[in-house]
Design a protein around this motif. Structure first.
Motif, PDB file in Angstrom:
ATOM      1  N   GLN A 134       8.618  -1.257 -15.482  1.00 61.59           N
ATOM      2  CA  GLN A 134       8.033  -0.697 -14.320  1.00 61.59           C
ATOM      3  C   GLN A 134       7.133  -1.271 -13.580  1.00 61.59           C
ATOM      4  O   GLN A 134       7.099  -1.559 -12.250  1.00 61.59           O
ATOM      5  CB  GLN A 134       7.554   0.780 -14.731  1.00 61.59           C
ATOM      6  CG  GLN A 134       7.270   1.496 -13.246  1.00 61.59           C
ATOM      7  CD  GLN A 134       6.678   2.922 -13.688  1.00 61.59           C
ATOM      8  OE1 GLN A 134       6.904   3.351 -14.759  1.00 61.59           O
ATOM      9  NE2 GLN A 134       5.756   3.582 -13.101  1.00 61.59           N
ATOM     10  N   GLY A 135       6.110  -2.061 -14.406  1.00 60.56           N
ATOM     11  CA  GLY A 135       5.194  -2.728 -13.835  1.00 60.56           C
ATOM     12  C   GLY A 135       5.751  -4.008 -13.070  1.00 60.56           C
ATOM     13  O   GLY A 135       5.253  -4.488 -11.960  1.00 60.56           O
ATOM     14  N   LYS A 279      -5.515  -6.274 -12.314  1.00 63.62           N
ATOM     15  CA  LYS A 279      -4.705  -7.008 -11.144  1.00 63.62           C
ATOM     16  C   LYS A 279      -3.756  -6.290 -10.502  1.00 63.62           C
ATOM     17  O   LYS A 279      -3.760  -6.377  -9.432  1.00 63.62           O
ATOM     18  CB  LYS A 279      -4.078  -8.261 -11.874  1.00 63.62           C
ATOM     19  CG  LYS A 279      -5.167  -9.255 -12.583  1.00 63.62           C
ATOM     20  CD  LYS A 279      -4.135 -10.216 -13.382  1.00 63.62           C
ATOM     21  CE  LYS A 279      -5.047 -11.315 -14.184  1.00 63.62           C
ATOM     22  NZ  LYS A 279      -4.452 -12.268 -14.772  1.00 63.62           N
ATOM     23  N   ILE A 280      -3.003  -5.291 -10.922  1.00 61.13           N
ATOM     24  CA  ILE A 280      -2.020  -4.701  -9.974  1.00 61.13           C
ATOM     25  C   ILE A 280      -2.906  -3.837  -9.156  1.00 61.13           C
ATOM     26  O   ILE A 280      -2.448  -3.640  -7.992  1.00 61.13           O
ATOM     27  CB  ILE A 280      -1.062  -3.940 -10.990  1.00 61.13           C
ATOM     28  CG1 ILE A 280       0.194  -3.450 -10.153  1.00 61.13           C
ATOM     29  CG2 ILE A 280      -1.609  -2.695 -11.536  1.00 61.13           C
ATOM     30  CD1 ILE A 280       1.191  -4.532  -9.609  1.00 61.13           C
ATOM     31  N   GLY A 281      -3.751  -2.966  -9.867  1.00 60.02           N
ATOM     32  CA  GLY A 281      -4.680  -2.231  -8.981  1.00 60.02           C
ATOM     33  C   GLY A 281      -5.296  -3.123  -7.808  1.00 60.02           C
ATOM     34  O   GLY A 281      -5.246  -2.575  -6.569  1.00 60.02           O
ATOM     35  N   THR A 282      -5.800  -4.044  -8.178  1.00 60.86           N
ATOM     36  CA  THR A 282      -6.554  -5.016  -7.318  1.00 60.86           C
ATOM     37  C   THR A 282      -5.631  -5.529  -6.171  1.00 60.86           C
ATOM     38  O   THR A 282      -5.776  -5.365  -4.998  1.00 60.86           O
ATOM     39  CB  THR A 282      -7.133  -6.113  -7.859  1.00 60.86           C
ATOM     40  OG1 THR A 282      -8.110  -5.811  -8.993  1.00 60.86           O
ATOM     41  CG2 THR A 282      -8.072  -7.171  -7.046  1.00 60.86           C
ATOM     42  N   ARG A 314       2.043 -12.385  -7.134  1.00 59.32           N
ATOM     43  CA  ARG A 314       2.902 -13.638  -7.524  1.00 59.32           C
ATOM     44  C   ARG A 314       2.494 -14.150  -8.867  1.00 59.32           C
ATOM     45  O   ARG A 314       3.305 -14.405  -9.926  1.00 59.32           O
ATOM     46  CB  ARG A 314       2.827 -14.994  -6.768  1.00 59.32           C
ATOM     47  CG  ARG A 314       3.691 -14.829  -5.352  1.00 59.32           C
ATOM     48  CD  ARG A 314       3.607 -15.828  -4.490  1.00 59.32           C
ATOM     49  NE  ARG A 314       4.334 -16.053  -3.351  1.00 59.32           N
ATOM     50  CZ  ARG A 314       4.137 -16.518  -2.164  1.00 59.32           C
ATOM     51  NH1 ARG A 314       3.126 -17.244  -2.157  1.00 59.32           N
ATOM     52  NH2 ARG A 314       5.118 -16.334  -1.183  1.00 59.32           N
ATOM     53  N   GLU A 315       1.095 -14.061  -9.282  1.00 63.25           N
ATOM     54  CA  GLU A 315       0.645 -14.204 -10.607  1.00 63.25           C
ATOM     55  C   GLU A 315       1.194 -13.017 -11.823  1.00 63.25           C
ATOM     56  O   GLU A 315       1.606 -13.368 -12.762  1.00 63.25           O
ATOM     57  CB  GLU A 315      -0.845 -14.149 -10.443  1.00 63.25           C
ATOM     58  CG  GLU A 315      -1.665 -14.442 -11.778  1.00 63.25           C
ATOM     59  CD  GLU A 315      -3.076 -14.369 -11.638  1.00 63.25           C
ATOM     60  OE1 GLU A 315      -3.865 -14.016 -12.678  1.00 63.25           O
ATOM     61  OE2 GLU A 315      -3.372 -14.385 -10.508  1.00 63.25           O
ATOM     62  N   LEU A 316       1.381 -12.139 -11.170  1.00 61.35           N
ATOM     63  CA  LEU A 316       1.805 -10.824 -12.095  1.00 61.35           C
ATOM     64  C   LEU A 316       3.289 -10.823 -12.124  1.00 61.35           C
ATOM     65  O   LEU A 316       3.811 -10.109 -13.244  1.00 61.35           O
ATOM     66  CB  LEU A 316       1.489  -9.502 -11.322  1.00 61.35           C
ATOM     67  CG  LEU A 316       0.000  -9.529 -11.311  1.00 61.35           C
ATOM     68  CD1 LEU A 316      -0.451  -8.153 -10.539  1.00 61.35           C
ATOM     69  CD2 LEU A 316      -0.850  -9.008 -12.916  1.00 61.35           C
ATOM     70  N   GLY A 317       4.080 -11.589 -11.074  1.00 70.03           N
ATOM     71  CA  GLY A 317       5.475 -11.468 -11.023  1.00 70.03           C
ATOM     72  C   GLY A 317       6.053 -10.019 -10.904  1.00 70.03           C
ATOM     73  O   GLY A 317       7.068  -9.629 -11.109  1.00 70.03           O
ATOM     74  N   ALA A 318       5.307  -9.123  -9.913  1.00 70.04           N
ATOM     75  CA  ALA A 318       5.806  -7.901  -9.399  1.00 70.04           C
ATOM     76  C   ALA A 318       6.388  -7.833  -8.354  1.00 70.04           C
ATOM     77  O   ALA A 318       6.029  -8.362  -7.194  1.00 70.04           O
ATOM     78  CB  ALA A 318       4.351  -7.067  -9.202  1.00 70.04           C
ATOM     79  N   LYS A 319       7.809  -7.813  -8.425  1.00 72.24           N
ATOM     80  CA  LYS A 319       8.662  -8.274  -7.537  1.00 72.24           C
ATOM     81  C   LYS A 319       8.385  -7.227  -6.255  1.00 72.24           C
ATOM     82  O   LYS A 319       8.725  -7.787  -5.107  1.00 72.24           O
ATOM     83  CB  LYS A 319       9.964  -7.707  -7.897  1.00 72.24           C
ATOM     84  CG  LYS A 319      10.560  -8.847  -9.029  1.00 72.24           C
ATOM     85  CD  LYS A 319      11.964  -8.503  -9.552  1.00 72.24           C
ATOM     86  CE  LYS A 319      12.338  -9.463 -10.763  1.00 72.24           C
ATOM     87  NZ  LYS A 319      13.739  -8.947 -11.314  1.00 72.24           N
ATOM     88  N   HIS A 320       8.395  -6.063  -6.482  1.00 71.86           N
ATOM     89  CA  HIS A 320       8.183  -4.996  -5.380  1.00 71.86           C
ATOM     90  C   HIS A 320       7.031  -5.454  -4.632  1.00 71.86           C
ATOM     91  O   HIS A 320       6.922  -5.252  -3.266  1.00 71.86           O
ATOM     92  CB  HIS A 320       8.157  -3.537  -5.713  1.00 71.86           C
ATOM     93  CG  HIS A 320       8.584  -2.555  -4.461  1.00 71.86           C
ATOM     94  ND1 HIS A 320       8.932  -1.336  -5.066  1.00 71.86           N
ATOM     95  CD2 HIS A 320       9.026  -2.449  -3.394  1.00 71.86           C
ATOM     96  CE1 HIS A 320       9.344  -0.938  -3.812  1.00 71.86           C
ATOM     97  NE2 HIS A 320       9.295  -1.578  -2.742  1.00 71.86           N
ATOM     98  N   SER A 354      13.418  -9.693   2.947  1.00 76.39           N
ATOM     99  CA  SER A 354      14.707  -9.034   2.942  1.00 76.39           C
ATOM    100  C   SER A 354      15.573  -9.454   1.679  1.00 76.39           C
ATOM    101  O   SER A 354      16.138  -8.448   1.101  1.00 76.39           O
ATOM    102  CB  SER A 354      15.445  -9.656   4.333  1.00 76.39           C
ATOM    103  OG  SER A 354      14.857  -9.064   5.540  1.00 76.39           O
ATOM    104  N   ALA A 355      15.561 -10.659   1.436  1.00 78.19           N
ATOM    105  CA  ALA A 355      16.259 -11.066   0.170  1.00 78.19           C
ATOM    106  C   ALA A 355      15.938 -10.302  -1.185  1.00 78.19           C
ATOM    107  O   ALA A 355      16.774  -9.847  -2.002  1.00 78.19           O
ATOM    108  CB  ALA A 355      16.155 -12.765  -0.045  1.00 78.19           C
ATOM    109  N   MET A 356      14.447 -10.306  -1.381  1.00 76.64           N
ATOM    110  CA  MET A 356      13.799  -9.553  -2.361  1.00 76.64           C
ATOM    111  C   MET A 356      14.058  -8.260  -2.339  1.00 76.64           C
ATOM    112  O   MET A 356      14.407  -7.423  -3.328  1.00 76.64           O
ATOM    113  CB  MET A 356      12.437  -9.843  -2.436  1.00 76.64           C
ATOM    114  CG  MET A 356      12.168 -11.179  -2.880  1.00 76.64           C
ATOM    115  SD  MET A 356      10.281 -11.643  -2.851  1.00 76.64           S
ATOM    116  CE  MET A 356       9.877 -11.929  -1.321  1.00 76.64           C
TER     117      MET A 356
END
Length: 661
Positions: A134-135, A279-282, A314-320, A354-356
């Protein structure tokens, strides 16, 4: 301290951790720490100290303790302990948004639990892996793992596990904008957490329900749930949870255009997330600060915060997160008033976003990107490309709105059911609370005060009223209009209109009973009896018909050709009223008179108040300030031909009852 005494202390510490009594847990661990003689006990002490450090949100220290525990436990070949330690390590990495490390740790824990044939451990590890996916915005994999975990927890009758997984599934559905399913999951999770007395779980799910209402633009309810969650988080001292709720309060402030307040909330949340190394919260808060600066036309600040957020995602690899900030950067470079306007960079970022979005199935975000590209190409004079993207934009928007319209009826119906369930939970809780004043306050918000007082005394409420007045109102023409509106706009409209209705009823001493879609029912003369119930309800009906003021914000959400009116029906007669239901409580009114009032509404005319001859004669004999215009004989379903009237406010005191314009 003997081996047995150390074992007892560590057992007490484990139980205290499970019960959330971390102070008692630390006392027990510290008491045993200096007396351990075996590797097993030493590993267990370090593991428990690591878990306590996690609860204090001291993640660096926690990882050091947990890795030392794992190193010692590996030599003992105690697979169960090693699996538990890997679970704790994975949790720390997940809290820090280090998803690759979290996935590795939880996968190792899962493998060990499977070797041990520990189904409960397998369920927990599978749930944890779902949280990692999910992350990473991989929602299909997240739901796949959550579903597996849920099945196992249900087979084992582990309510706490079911609550955790169901809440996590709600988070995914929230991300996918399926608010009905999200609320369904959250409600089930909240019920279980409350049953088990799990305050942290209650705080978490309550905040997530606030997120749903925020996404539905129901900001008062969102703030209500956020307030409850924040209070619980502060009581528990959960810094991470506090940061999360404060960040959401910033989003609400931004949505109502209070930009200075939004920046204040986001700034507070950012400090907390950075202290926690989350990091995700930041990243999320940093991106939101960028959005506020864009609204303030401070493009250099917006660019700075967007760039920081993109680097973190990008560091986290969080696509959304990557896709959203990339799209925001594209929109920023495409903004004509921006001194840094750059059409080449704008196209590059928007095309990448758009692609993502297409890859992860985020259609709502995707059609926004096509709209930004279309506007940009039109501004650049590249009309062929502009037309292409406008076409894609409209196709996607129609598809998204079509999907949303299918959910609307279900969402509105669920809102009603969820509110009823909330009332039921609150009533049941109130019976168990020691402070009667708290009980009264809770019940009075949900039921007529006189009814709540009787319930608190344990009375079974079932009353007969010889004569009350009943009103039904319907928004004629709204259903087809609603099918062309976003769900948020439909709910905002109904909340506003019915809020105005409620205020008018309260002003005239009448009692709202319920809403049914875009229909509304109220009475006067129950639960509090009064001689002038017909006059009061007639006055309220005329106020309703005079028109409800809509804010400009709500008007903008309505289709341009919108045309709808109120249709109101009035009748009076005997009725039964009381609390209905064994497991839950709803105050309602029943009788043939209620049915006839509903028939008066359904057989009336848009923009008019239709009333029975019984209501008209009663009112005419008591108050001459109302004009009653005879309609004639009307065929009423289930009743045959009846003489009925239209109610109006008398302006000419010489006007006779039967005059027509």
């Amino acid at each position: 301290m003997t081996y047995e005494e150390v074992e007892l202390k560590l057992c007490a510490a484990r139980k205290a951790v499970d019960n959330g009594d971390y102070a008692a847990a630390e006392d027990s661990v510290r008491a045993a720490e200096n007396s351990v003689q075996t590797a097993d006990h030493k590993a267990e002490v370090l593991h428990l100290l690591g878990v306590l450090a996690v609860e204090r949100e001291e993640y660096t220290q926690a990882l050091e303790l947990l890795h030392n525990a794992e190193s010692i436990a590996r030599g003992t070949q105690q697979k169960s302990m090693i699996a538990s330690i890997f679970t704790s390590i994975g949790f720390v990495h997940w809290k820090r948004s280090d998803y690759s490390e979290a996935l590795e740790s939880h996968s190792r824990a899962l493998a060990l639990f499977k070797q041990l044939d520990d189904k409960s451990g397998v369920a927990r590890a599978t749930n944890n892996i779902g949280s990692v996916y999910q992350g990473l915005s991989d929602y299909p994999k997240a739901l796949e793992h959550y579903t597996r975990a849920l099945i196992l927890h249900e087979e084992l009758a582990e309510k706490s596990g079911v609550a955790s997984v169901t809440g996590n599934m709600g988070n995914v559905y929230l991300k996918l904008s399926d608010y009905s399913k999200a609320l369904e999951c959250y409600t089930r999770a909240l019920d279980l957490h409350e049953e088990l007395g799990e305050k942290s779980g209650i705080a978490r799910v309550t905040g997530n329900i606030g997120n749903v209402y925020q996404n539905l633009s129901d900001y008062p309810r969102a703030l209500e749930y956020y307030g409850r969650s924040l209070s619980l988080r502060e009581d528990l001292g959960e810094k991470s949870g506090i940061a999360h709720v404060i960040g959401n309060l910033g989003i609400v402030s931004a949505n109502i255009s209070d930009n200075s307040k939004a920046l204040e909330y986001f700034g507070r949340a950012l400090v907390l997330y950075e202290e926690l190394e989350d990091k995700i919260g930041t990243a999320s808060v940093t991106g939101n600060i960028g959005l506020v600066y864009k609204r303030l036309s401070d493009f250099s600040q917006a660019l700075e915060y967007y760039t920081r957020a993109l680097s973190l995602y990008r560091e986290l690899g969080a696509k959304h997160g990557i896709a959203r900030v990339t799209g925001n950067l594209g929109a920023l470079y495409a903004h004509h008033e921006n001194a840094g306007y750059d059409s080449t960079l704008a196209v590059e970022y928007l095309s990448a976003a758009s692609a993502m979005f297409e890859q992860i199935g985020a259609k709502a975000d995707l059609f926004d990107c096509h709209k930004d590209l279309a506007d940009l190409y039109e501004h650049e004079g590249q009309l062929t490309k502009a037309l292409l993207h406008y076409k894609k934009y409209h196709e996607l928007k129609e598809e998204v709105l079509s999907e949303e319209s299918k959910k609307k009826a279900e969402q509105i119906d669920y809102q009603r059911k969820e509110a009823e369930r909330e009332n039921q939970r609150a009533i049941l809780k109130a019976r168990d609370e020691e402070r009667i004043s708290s009980q009264e306050g809770l019940l009075n918000r949900m039921l007529p005060p006189s009814i709540s007082q009787r319930l608190l005394k344990g009375e079974r409420v079932a009353d007969y009223y010889r004569d009350i007045s009943i009103l039904f109102a319907d928004i004629v023409g709204f259903t087809p209009i609603a099918s062309r509106m976003p769900a948020k706009a439909v709910l905002a409209f109904l909340n506003h209109v019915f809020g105005e209705f409620d205020a008018i009823m309260e002003k005239n001493g009448c009692q709202k009973i319920k809403t049914m879609g875009d229909g509304y029912m109220a009475v006067c003369g129950a639960p509090l009896t009064c001689e002038d119930h017909a006059e009061r309800l007639a006055s309220a009906a005329l106020e309703l018909m005079n028109g409800i003021e809509l804010s400009e914000e709500i008007r903008r959400t309505l289709p341009k050709d919108s045309a709808f009116h109120l249709r109101i029906g009035l009748h009076l007669g005997p009725a039964f009223a009381g609390i209905v239901g064994e497991k839950g409580f709803v105050y309602d009114v029943y009788s043939d008179a209620v049915n006839l009032a509903a028939r008066m509404e359904s057989s009336g005319e848009a923009g008019r108040i239709h009333c029975s001859s019984d209501f008209a004669y009663h009112l005419q004999n008591r108050d001459e300030s109302f004009a009653l215009i005879e309609r004639g004989e009307v065929e009423i379903k289930g009743k045959g031909s009846m003489r009925t009237y239209f109610l109006e406010k008398r302006h000419d005191t010489n006007r006779t009852t039967n005059n027509t314009d």
